[in-house]
Motif scaffolding. Structure first.
Motif, short mmCIF file in Angstrom:
data_model
loop_
_atom_site.label_atom_id
_atom_site.label_comp_id
_atom_site.label_asym_id
_atom_site.label_seq_id
_atom_site.Cartn_x
_atom_site.Cartn_y
_atom_site.Cartn_z
N SER A 86 -4.39 28.15 -17.85
CA SER A 86 -4.62 26.46 -16.88
C SER A 86 -4.15 27.36 -15.11
O SER A 86 -2.76 27.92 -15.40
N ALA A 117 -9.41 25.12 -16.33
CA ALA A 117 -9.23 26.59 -17.03
C ALA A 117 -10.00 27.11 -16.29
O ALA A 117 -11.31 26.93 -15.68
N GLU A 134 -0.79 30.14 -21.23
CA GLU A 134 -2.15 30.38 -20.96
C GLU A 134 -3.21 29.35 -22.57
O GLU A 134 -2.33 28.47 -23.02
N LEU A 135 -3.94 29.14 -22.06
CA LEU A 135 -4.98 28.33 -23.16
C LEU A 135 -5.23 28.85 -24.16
O LEU A 135 -5.29 30.30 -24.63
#
Length: 60
Positions: free
Chosen positions: A34, A55, A27-28
């Motif tokens: 991602s 993304a 997780e970004l």
């Protein structure tokens, strides 16, 4: 299952090679995910090993 274009490699001047696999990455920070696409070098016959990190916005 429906599909939609997430990223146009050609329009962005990137040669994706022969993408053979993909997986979700971590997780970004902004809450998105991602997505990692990868290709290999076909035993040195053509292409090259490449990784592409995208993304993906969860809002869509």
């Amino acid at each position: 299952m429906s599909k939609r274009l997430l990223f146009d490699f050609t329009a962005n001047g990137i040669d994706p090679q022969c993408a053979e696999g993909m997986t979700w990455g971590p997780e970004l920070p902004g809450g998105g995910r991602s997505l990692i696409l990868f290709s290999d070098n076909n035993f040195g016959q053509a292409g090259k090993t490449a990784f592409h990190l995208l993304a993906v916005d969860n809002a869509r």
